[in-house]
Design a protein around this motif. Structure first.
Motif, mmCIF file in Angstrom:
data_model
loop_
_atom_site.group_PDB
_atom_site.id
_atom_site.type_symbol
_atom_site.label_atom_id
_atom_site.label_comp_id
_atom_site.label_asym_id
_atom_site.label_seq_id
_atom_site.Cartn_x
_atom_site.Cartn_y
_atom_site.Cartn_z
ATOM 1 N N ILE A 3 0.869 -1.180 0.000
ATOM 2 C CA ILE A 3 0.000 0.000 0.000
ATOM 3 C C ILE A 3 0.905 1.228 0.000
ATOM 4 O O ILE A 3 1.633 1.483 0.966
ATOM 5 C CB ILE A 3 -0.938 0.003 1.233
ATOM 6 C CG1 ILE A 3 -1.728 -1.305 1.303
ATOM 7 C CG2 ILE A 3 -1.885 1.201 1.163
ATOM 8 C CD1 ILE A 3 -2.569 -1.443 2.564
ATOM 9 N N GLY A 4 0.871 1.981 -1.088
ATOM 10 C CA GLY A 4 1.745 3.138 -1.257
ATOM 11 C C GLY A 4 2.787 2.838 -2.325
ATOM 12 O O GLY A 4 3.569 1.897 -2.195
ATOM 13 N N GLY A 5 2.784 3.642 -3.390
ATOM 14 C CA GLY A 5 3.670 3.354 -4.519
ATOM 15 C C GLY A 5 4.631 4.479 -4.814
ATOM 16 O O GLY A 5 4.882 4.826 -5.977
ATOM 17 N N SER A 6 5.191 5.071 -3.745
ATOM 18 C CA SER A 6 6.260 6.043 -3.938
ATOM 19 C C SER A 6 7.581 5.311 -3.665
ATOM 20 O O SER A 6 7.653 4.096 -3.838
ATOM 21 C CB SER A 6 6.017 7.235 -3.006
ATOM 22 O OG SER A 6 6.788 8.347 -3.381
ATOM 23 N N GLN A 7 8.631 6.016 -3.234
ATOM 24 C CA GLN A 7 9.938 5.343 -3.175
ATOM 25 C C GLN A 7 9.958 4.078 -2.311
ATOM 26 O O GLN A 7 10.541 3.060 -2.702
ATOM 27 C CB GLN A 7 11.013 6.312 -2.683
ATOM 28 C CG GLN A 7 10.878 6.717 -1.227
ATOM 29 C CD GLN A 7 11.579 8.027 -0.941
ATOM 30 O OE1 GLN A 7 11.559 8.925 -1.771
ATOM 31 N NE2 GLN A 7 12.185 8.155 0.220
ATOM 32 N N SER A 8 9.279 4.105 -1.144
ATOM 33 C CA SER A 8 9.325 2.947 -0.244
ATOM 34 C C SER A 8 8.596 1.758 -0.855
ATOM 35 O O SER A 8 9.112 0.629 -0.863
ATOM 36 C CB SER A 8 8.692 3.290 1.112
ATOM 37 O OG SER A 8 9.390 4.326 1.730
ATOM 38 N N GLY A 9 7.401 2.009 -1.365
ATOM 39 C CA GLY A 9 6.617 0.929 -1.960
ATOM 40 C C GLY A 9 7.284 0.367 -3.203
ATOM 41 O O GLY A 9 7.280 -0.853 -3.439
ATOM 42 N N LEU A 10 7.893 1.240 -4.005
ATOM 43 C CA LEU A 10 8.560 0.774 -5.230
ATOM 44 C C LEU A 10 9.795 -0.061 -4.887
ATOM 45 O O LEU A 10 10.088 -1.060 -5.552
ATOM 46 C CB LEU A 10 8.961 1.962 -6.111
ATOM 47 C CG LEU A 10 7.805 2.818 -6.653
ATOM 48 C CD1 LEU A 10 8.351 3.976 -7.488
ATOM 49 C CD2 LEU A 10 6.832 1.987 -7.496
ATOM 50 N N ASP A 20 9.957 -13.052 -8.269
ATOM 51 C CA ASP A 20 8.844 -13.510 -9.112
ATOM 52 C C ASP A 20 7.556 -13.682 -8.316
ATOM 53 O O ASP A 20 6.763 -14.575 -8.587
ATOM 54 C CB ASP A 20 9.182 -14.841 -9.802
ATOM 55 C CG ASP A 20 10.082 -14.611 -10.990
ATOM 56 O OD1 ASP A 20 10.011 -13.519 -11.577
ATOM 57 O OD2 ASP A 20 10.877 -15.515 -11.302
ATOM 58 N N ARG A 21 7.375 -12.858 -7.332
ATOM 59 C CA ARG A 21 6.201 -12.990 -6.478
ATOM 60 C C ARG A 21 5.000 -12.280 -7.118
ATOM 61 O O ARG A 21 5.157 -11.296 -7.827
ATOM 62 C CB ARG A 21 6.503 -12.372 -5.109
ATOM 63 C CG ARG A 21 5.554 -12.773 -4.031
ATOM 64 C CD ARG A 21 6.141 -12.489 -2.676
ATOM 65 N NE ARG A 21 7.263 -13.360 -2.360
ATOM 66 C CZ ARG A 21 7.144 -14.645 -2.016
ATOM 67 N NH1 ARG A 21 5.949 -15.205 -1.936
ATOM 68 N NH2 ARG A 21 8.206 -15.365 -1.746
ATOM 69 N N ASP A 22 3.818 -12.821 -6.845
ATOM 70 C CA ASP A 22 2.580 -12.224 -7.340
ATOM 71 C C ASP A 22 2.163 -11.135 -6.350
ATOM 72 O O ASP A 22 1.918 -11.427 -5.176
ATOM 73 C CB ASP A 22 1.522 -13.345 -7.403
ATOM 74 C CG ASP A 22 0.231 -12.862 -8.032
ATOM 75 O OD1 ASP A 22 0.259 -11.811 -8.701
ATOM 76 O OD2 ASP A 22 -0.796 -13.527 -7.832
ATOM 77 N N PHE A 23 2.132 -9.899 -6.788
ATOM 78 C CA PHE A 23 1.775 -8.821 -5.852
ATOM 79 C C PHE A 23 1.244 -7.634 -6.639
ATOM 80 O O PHE A 23 1.342 -7.579 -7.872
ATOM 81 C CB PHE A 23 3.008 -8.395 -5.028
ATOM 82 C CG PHE A 23 4.061 -7.676 -5.839
ATOM 83 C CD1 PHE A 23 4.950 -8.378 -6.649
ATOM 84 C CD2 PHE A 23 4.167 -6.290 -5.813
ATOM 85 C CE1 PHE A 23 5.908 -7.721 -7.406
ATOM 86 C CE2 PHE A 23 5.121 -5.617 -6.558
ATOM 87 C CZ PHE A 23 5.995 -6.343 -7.359
ATOM 88 N N VAL A 24 0.675 -6.703 -5.895
ATOM 89 C CA VAL A 24 0.216 -5.460 -6.513
ATOM 90 C C VAL A 24 0.583 -4.312 -5.572
ATOM 91 O O VAL A 24 0.694 -4.512 -4.354
ATOM 92 C CB VAL A 24 -1.311 -5.515 -6.794
ATOM 93 C CG1 VAL A 24 -2.108 -5.584 -5.490
ATOM 94 C CG2 VAL A 24 -1.779 -4.329 -7.625
ATOM 95 N N ILE A 25 0.813 -3.137 -6.165
ATOM 96 C CA ILE A 25 1.083 -1.929 -5.373
ATOM 97 C C ILE A 25 -0.093 -0.974 -5.608
ATOM 98 O O ILE A 25 -0.383 -0.638 -6.762
ATOM 99 C CB ILE A 25 2.396 -1.247 -5.831
ATOM 100 C CG1 ILE A 25 3.591 -2.201 -5.706
ATOM 101 C CG2 ILE A 25 2.643 0.026 -5.026
ATOM 102 C CD1 ILE A 25 4.906 -1.647 -6.295
#
Ligand code: FAD
Length: 357
Positions: A3-10, A20-25
């Protein structure tokens, strides 16, 4: 799920993708990097490009350059593209709760379940403004530093900048070019060398070593500095703007702002300031109210150990000051914490599937 797609999430996403993990941001903003784009127009980093890279991709600038906030935003956007990170933008998570062994993540009318959740929502979003601000005359323009963009937002007349750490000092110098300016607050000190100078270049590796290897939660000196830094919360020392620059700009440095009398701000020494504007450079609080789990600990930060929440297996935080080291909340420091968290996820869970329902 991240949850959160800025520097930390990226940065976490980079390491999860390596597995190769299945995930979403999920990210609330409409464009990767918007957390930086929304900061004030003239903002430049206080860290040089050499220390602004995320894992796998150096910051695209000469190592001694101080990038602009828009260059950082564009770098983050390029980073997400280069590593094909699955970022869903425009999705604000409004609730995180437990559902048996898994987590339930709600964003408007969407609900997701995830075995692991990394919270990377940042600690610089919810302004900390004193309650007495409400008593100021409504004719006074009030802005928090997170809403400040440039001096054109201000009314004619004096400006009181409350908070004399890095943001307050930089904003005060900028607004002093067009407005009589007072800078109020305790002096948190300034870096020993001037940004961009030769001594600064020489000292920077040493300062970075201190921030990332010495001032850690694993060392007594690191824990001491953490406690002094977080309780009560302090701004970071001034980097680009020294005491001499403040004086040369004609800014009057005054005591702490203590309250309001007859609609005007008053200082610790009883002075009443007649100003047309107040810019609150008083920092932020971490908002955990949307997390429906007992995670809040000291200083309003979540209880965690290097990002791992012991009471909630599968829950992680990233990007907090002193999560592991002083550098944890910085661009160049978050990658190491991200690798740790991704490693923990890889080693700990048998079932990491994430399904949207
Ligand atoms: P953020 O950048 O704050 O990003 C959080 C993301 O989470 C955002 O994209 C937001 O949309 C998303 N989000 C938040 N809530 C939700 C939700 N409920 N649902 C979905 N998404 C959500 N660091 C340096 O290394 N060098 C510097 O020079 C430097 N200068 C700074 C100057 C200022 C004025 C500030 C405030 C900070 C500075 N920092 C600097 C510190 C730090 O690098 C930045 O604050 C950085 O933005 C933190 O990154 P983050 O990814 O942890 O959080």
């Amino acid at each position: 799920m991240v949850i959160g797609g800025s520097q930390s999430g990226l940065a976490v996403g980079y390491h999860l993708a390596q597995q190769d993990r299945d995930f979403v941001i999920l990210d609330a903003y409409h464009r990767v990097g918007d957390a930086w784009r929304r900061r004030w127009d003239s903002l430049r980093l206080f860290t040089t490009a050499r220390y602004d890279g995320l894992p796998g991709m150096a910051f695209p600038a000469a190592r001694h350059v101080y990038p602009t906030k828009d260059q950082v935003a564009d770098y983050l956007e390029t980073y997400a593209e280069r590593f094909h990170l699955p970022v869903e933008t425009g999705v604000r998570v409004d609730r995180l709760s437990r559902r048996g062994e898994s987590f339930e993540v709600s964003a408007g009318d969407r609900t997701y379940t995830a075995a692991d959740v990394v919270v990377a929502t940042g600690t610089y979003h919810t302004p900390r403004i004193p309650d007495f601000a409400e008593q100021l005359d409504p004719a006074i323009v009030q802005l928090h530093s997170s809403a400040y963009r440039n001096p054109s937002q201000l009314a004619n007349g004096g400006v009181l900048v409350v908070g004399a750490a890095n943001s307050g000092a930089e904003i005060a110098v900028e607004v002093s070019k067009t407005h009589p300016t007072w800078l109020s607050g305790r002096d948190p000190g300034q870096e020993p060398t001037r940004a961009g100078s030769v001594p600064d270049r020489v000292l920077m590796p040493f300062i970075w070593f201190l921030a990332s290897r010495v001032l850690t939660v694993g060392s007594p000196i690191g824990r001491k500095v953490r406690d002094e830094f977080l309780d009560p919360p302090r701004g970071i020392p001034r980097g680009r703007v020294g005491r001499r620059d403040i004086a040369a700009a004609g800014i009057e440095w005054v005591p702490r702002t203590a309250g309001v009398r007859d609609g005007s701000p008053t200082l610790d020494d009883g002075t009443i300031l007649q100003v047309a504007n107040v810019v609150w450079c008083t920092g932020f609080v971490m908002d955990l109210s949307w997390i429906d789990l007992p995670v809040t600990g000291a200083y309003g930060f979540p209880v965690q150990d290097r990002g791992v929440v012991p009471s909630q297996p599968g829950l992680y935080f990233i990007g907090m000051p002193f999560q592991r080291a002083l550098s944890s909340a910085l661009l160049g420091g978050v990658g190491r914490d991200a690798a740790d968290i991704a490693g923990h996820i890889a080693s700990g869970a048998a079932d990491h599937t994430m399904a949207a329902i």
